[in-house]
Design an enzyme around this catalytic site. Structure first.
Site, PDB file in Angstrom:
ATOM      1  N   ASN A   1     -17.991  46.677   0.070  1.00 32.59           N
ATOM      2  CA  ASN A   1     -17.838  45.727  -1.030  1.00 32.59           C
ATOM      3  C   ASN A   1     -16.330  45.505  -1.224  1.00 32.59           C
ATOM      4  O   ASN A   1     -15.652  46.324  -1.841  1.00 32.59           O
ATOM      5  CB  ASN A   1     -18.485  46.331  -2.286  1.00 32.59           C
TER       6      ASN A   1
ATOM      7  N   ARG B   1     -21.338  43.049   0.889  1.00 27.98           N
ATOM      8  CA  ARG B   1     -21.628  42.264  -0.306  1.00 27.98           C
ATOM      9  C   ARG B   1     -20.777  40.992  -0.250  1.00 27.98           C
ATOM     10  O   ARG B   1     -19.555  41.068  -0.134  1.00 27.98           O
ATOM     11  CB  ARG B   1     -21.281  43.055  -1.560  1.00 27.98           C
TER      12      ARG B   1
ATOM     13  N   HIS C   1     -25.260  38.371  -9.201  1.00 28.05           N
ATOM     14  CA  HIS C   1     -25.908  39.678  -9.420  1.00 28.05           C
ATOM     15  C   HIS C   1     -27.329  39.688  -8.834  1.00 28.05           C
ATOM     16  O   HIS C   1     -28.182  40.450  -9.289  1.00 28.05           O
ATOM     17  CB  HIS C   1     -26.035  39.999 -10.935  1.00 28.05           C
TER      18      HIS C   1
ATOM     19  N   ARG D   1     -14.833  37.891 -19.568  1.00 30.55           N
ATOM     20  CA  ARG D   1     -15.217  36.470 -19.453  1.00 30.55           C
ATOM     21  C   ARG D   1     -16.032  36.062 -20.684  1.00 30.55           C
ATOM     22  O   ARG D   1     -16.816  36.855 -21.195  1.00 30.55           O
ATOM     23  CB  ARG D   1     -16.056  36.240 -18.202  1.00 30.55           C
TER      24      ARG D   1
ATOM     25  N   GLU E   1     -27.470  48.727  -6.441  1.00 29.23           N
ATOM     26  CA  GLU E   1     -27.029  47.605  -5.607  1.00 29.23           C
ATOM     27  C   GLU E   1     -26.682  48.033  -4.181  1.00 29.23           C
ATOM     28  O   GLU E   1     -27.025  47.341  -3.230  1.00 29.23           O
ATOM     29  CB  GLU E   1     -25.824  46.912  -6.263  1.00 29.23           C
TER      30      GLU E   1
END
Ligand code: ADP
Length: 398
Positions: free
Chosen positions: A9, A90, A179, A240, A383
């Site tokens: 990742n 990823r 996601h 965010r 994940e």
């Protein structure tokens, strides 16, 4: 023989990795290199319950990958002596091109590169990771697992923004969602725990980490999701803002705010950080408990937005079997779960068992009352394992 997958990742200044035994569903070693490109980079390699830390200069992702290989050589297991079934990458944005994990060749790499305008903060780093891993392991299948892929099932009325055809066609403006790996895993796991076939379960998944998104999953398919063209839309996040009035860029531009400032503020300085100065949810909870007014407001804004999405997705789905909380905040904040779901018994059939909610701070839990029509679940996301499974599936056809 069990299948081993190295999950990579790559972020803009970090490289995370996890060596996963797919068949045993467990990690054999994991680690990360942080602050790539800065004067001092840090690395951590965790194996057999021990963390090995080093510091040094790591100019780019190539150097970070060398560090990863050295850590495996030094602390084990030595990658040179293992047969990897795949390297799973990823990749944040797969656009409308990728709806499934995909074996990487030059053509796929070029397509990911063409998607950079849609994910300028993420895809370039993901590509770096792919390039260095392909260079080091030319004979191992490399598989891209996209954050957007699970949401390619969104119906047109959910992914279409009401803007001109020119923007939609020329600039690929639409909702993509992110996601996806987490939403796919958690919705499937929720169905499993309820004893329902995936095709029969309607689940609202709330992935609440530093980034946060909600997804309505109907029978294993994503039918609406809160992140849009980019990961900025939807829920209030660590840095965010989530949903905003689209007039904001013009409003601020007229006041002299540049596009660069605007982009940076919305990605790095908004959300919890904008409201309280910190994006750490634990700190927020402590400040709320101490009576801090800014923290209280921020918490209420986060909880209110979450509640709105739960209501909206209940209406989108028509029938809800489970609401599932996951990721750092979702798994560890009973206070936010309680606030988001408080008093929804009559309207939505969601009743939270206060004691079960308070007790659920790690692992898998059901936190709804026995009489609740909708199950409320807390489920750690997986994940890396999910990326490893997907990559092994593509590489070995199993
Ligand atoms: P990322 O999106 O970076 O993978 P995580 O899923 O790790 O994020 O979630 C990070 C967030 O989870 C942070 O805001 C952190 O404060 C919060 N968090 C982690 N542990 C707890 C806890 N015990 N209580 C409340 N919040 C927590």
């Amino acid at each position: 023989m069990s299948r081993l997958v190295l999950v990579v990742n790559a972020g803009s200044s970090s490289l995370k990795y996890d060596l996963i035994d797919v068949d045993a569903a467990e990690s054999r070693a994991s680690g990360l290199v942080e602050r790539i490109g800065e004067p001092t980079s840090r690395a951590k390699h965790s194996v057999d319950g021990t963390d090995h830390r080093t510091e040094g200069r790591c100019a780019d992702h190539g150097a970070a990958f060398e560090l990863l290989l050295a850590a495996f050589r030094e602390h084990g297991p030595d990658l040179g002596g293992l047969e990897l079934a795949a390297v799973g990458h990823r990749v944040v944005h797969g656009g409308a091109q990728f709806s499934a994990p995909t074996r990487i060749d030059d053509e796929v790499e070029a397509t990911i590169e063409r998607l950079i305008p849609l994910a300028p903060l993420h895809n370039p780093a993901n590509l770096e990771g792919i390039r260095v891993a392909r260079a080091h392991f030319p004979d191992v299948p490399q598989v891209a697992v996209f954050d957007t892929a699970f949401h390619q099932t969104l119906p047109p009325h959910a992914y279409t923004y009401a803007v001109s055809r020119a923007w939609r066609d020329e600039h690929r403006v639409r909702r993509y969602g992110f996601h996806g790996t987490s939403h796919a895993y958690v919705s499937r796991r929720a169905a499993e725990l309820l004893g329902l076939p995936v095709e029969a379960a309607n689940v609202i998944v709330l992935h609440l980490g530093n980034g946060a998104s909600a997804t309505a999953v109907a029978g294993g398919r994503s039918v609406d999701t809160s992140m849009g063209l980019s990961p900025l839309e939807g829920l209030v996040m660590g840095t965010r803002p989530g949903d905003l009035d689209p007039s904001l860029p013009a409003h601020l531009a007229r006041a002299g705010v540049s596009l660069e400032e605007y982009d940076r503020a919305l990605n790095k300085e908004s959300g919890l950080k904008g409201l309280t100065g910190s994006n750490d949810f634990r700190e927020l909870e402590d400040r709320v408990a101490a009576g801090d007014a800014d923290a209280r407001l921020a918490f209420d804004v986060v909880a209110h937005r979450l509640r709105k999405y739960i209501g909206a997705y209940a209406a989108v789905l028509g029938r809800v079997d489970a609401v599932a909380f996951t990721a750092g905040v979702g798994e560890h904040s009973p206070m936010l779960r309680a606030a988001a779901l408080d008093g929804l018994g009559d309207l939505l059939g969601i009743e939270v068992d206060a004691a079960a909610n308070d007790a659920a701070t790690s692992g898998e839990h059901r936190i709804s009352t026995a009489s609740s029509r909708v199950a409320v679940l807390v489920l750690p996301t997986q994940e890396e394992l999910e990326i490893a499974r997907e990559a092994a599936g593509v590489a070995t056809g199993a």
